[in-house]
Structure formats: structure tokens, C-alpha cells
Design an enzyme around this catalytic site. Sequence first.
Site, PDB file in Angstrom:
ATOM      1  N   TYR A 116      -3.355  -7.570  16.644  1.00 45.35           N
ATOM      2  CA  TYR A 116      -3.267  -6.527  15.318  1.00 45.35           C
ATOM      3  C   TYR A 116      -4.522  -5.625  15.626  1.00 45.35           C
ATOM      4  O   TYR A 116      -4.530  -4.521  15.123  1.00 45.35           O
ATOM      5  CB  TYR A 116      -3.576  -7.457  14.018  1.00 45.35           C
ATOM      6  N   ASP A 148      14.065   3.602  10.599  1.00 48.40           N
ATOM      7  CA  ASP A 148      13.251   2.500  11.354  1.00 48.40           C
ATOM      8  C   ASP A 148      12.076   3.524  12.330  1.00 48.40           C
ATOM      9  O   ASP A 148      12.733   4.209  13.121  1.00 48.40           O
ATOM     10  CB  ASP A 148      14.306   1.759  12.086  1.00 48.40           C
ATOM     11  N   VAL A 149      10.893   2.993  12.177  1.00 49.92           N
ATOM     12  CA  VAL A 149       9.966   3.888  12.835  1.00 49.92           C
ATOM     13  C   VAL A 149      10.100   3.484  14.285  1.00 49.92           C
ATOM     14  O   VAL A 149       9.175   4.153  15.013  1.00 49.92           O
ATOM     15  CB  VAL A 149       8.467   3.652  12.396  1.00 49.92           C
ATOM     16  N   LYS A 169      -4.717  -1.567  15.690  1.00 47.53           N
ATOM     17  CA  LYS A 169      -5.234  -0.517  14.623  1.00 47.53           C
ATOM     18  C   LYS A 169      -6.693   0.239  15.428  1.00 47.53           C
ATOM     19  O   LYS A 169      -6.938   1.325  15.017  1.00 47.53           O
ATOM     20  CB  LYS A 169      -5.759  -1.616  13.450  1.00 47.53           C
ATOM     21  N   ILE A 197       0.676  -1.154  -0.041  1.00 46.74           N
ATOM     22  CA  ILE A 197       0.123  -0.181   0.014  1.00 46.74           C
ATOM     23  C   ILE A 197       0.730   1.255  -0.039  1.00 46.74           C
ATOM     24  O   ILE A 197       0.483   2.188  -0.683  1.00 46.74           O
ATOM     25  CB  ILE A 197      -1.085  -0.057   1.183  1.00 46.74           C
TER      26      ILE A 197
END
Length: 251
Positions: free
Chosen positions: A146, A54-55, A150, A19
Site C-alpha cells: 500500500y 472500472d479504473v 501511495k 472519502i
Amino acid sequence: MNGEFQGLGAVVTGGASGIGLATALHLAERGARVACLDLKIDELPEPLHGVVADVTDDATVRAGIEDAVAWLGRLDILVNNAGIGAVGTVEDNADDEWHRVLDVNVVGMVRVSRAALPHLRRSEHAAIVNTCSIAAHAGLPDRALYSASKGAVQALTAAMAADHVREGIRVCCVNPGTADTPWIRRLLARAADPDAELAALKARQPTGRLVSAEEVAAAIGYLASPLAGATTGTVLAVDGGMHGLRLRPAT
């Protein structure tokens, strides 16, 4: 090319694949200069500019944003797309995995946004778009970790929208359904019956197919566009009707 993003600078995290890459190309095709922050940028196509970051590391995030802005000349759009998946119920993931996924999917967005905000405040068309998921509001099996990450992203988006609206910075998120991405393909490859699993994933979306990365990119492009200047705090579902439609069984 001329387009609604002509002259604007954009940063897309996780922009080297899936994405993120589709979004970066979508913005570039409509006139933006685009820098992609990712762990690996070796095969990034032109005209995209790659920055290794790298976040989960604040120092590399800050350096990456500064590198990107130096190349772009300005920053108007931030797409917080970097994220990782997780499979299992609440019993299946150890504490370390919970910390790792939340660090990437939630705190990673915080780090990048924090570094970008001083630059976005100088833009007349500032926008942040966070990549969230149908999992933020639909209970999906084997996605506890997950989904929690989110759900936090969706709540974070609303809070950021409220915090920064008077600074002229719009903040929205896009909630894809099951998208045809490298992560989904890796999950399918590990399934006992990949064809049956793919059929099940398609069947739970009313359109009967997976969402494409390009369809999600188009939604992100809308939310980021100066043409959507009155849109902030919005959650845009791109899920084949999975969230809102309740179809009768096919006959």
C-alpha cells in the site's frame, strides 16, 4: 446552491462511498455538478450522477468519462480517489497482488487522467486532486504494498503538476492519515481485538482520533477550488498531525 464551484463540472472516482462520496457531496453542496465513477452506483444519493466504470479497464474509463462529460456539459475538476488497500510486509503479498494494487491505485489514476485531460484543457478552472496517504512518506507497519502505491501517487502528482501547469491545469494531492472509512472498518472487524486495534490507530495520530471522510473532502475541496488558483504541486496532509508533530508522551 451558490458557491465557489457554481457552474463547474466535477468527476470523482470511487465516488460511491467513503472519502469519494463525502467529496462528491461536498462539491455538490458548493454548486458543482458532480458525476461519480465507481464499480457500483446503486445507492448514490441525489443530486449526484453515477457512472459505472472500472479504473483497471481503459475502455470503460474512457466511456465513463465521456458519459460523465455528456451529463455535466463540461469538465473542470477531476478527483482521482478510487483505490484499494493492502496489508502485509514485502514477504506477505504475491506478485499478482502487487500488480493488482498498483494497477488500481497508480495506473488507474493514469487512465482516468489521460481520458479527462482533453476536457480539462478547455476549462478556465481546471484542477486534478489525487487521493494519496500518510503512507507515502511515513513508514507504517504491515503496509509495504500500500505504501509503495501511495508513494508512487505522490511522485506522480508532482510530475503531472509540472507537465500541465502551463496548460492551466493544477494538480495536487491530499494525504489523509488513518480515516474512518469502510475499508478501515473492515480491517478492524478482522482484527483479533477490534477495540484494541481501533485504540492503537487513534493513538498514533496526535489528535487522538481517526480522520473523518468529511475532513478529507474539505481538503480536496480547497485544492480543487478556483479560489486556490495559485496552488499546484501541493501535498496537503490531513492526518491529525501524524506527519509533522512529535509530541512528548502524555502524563
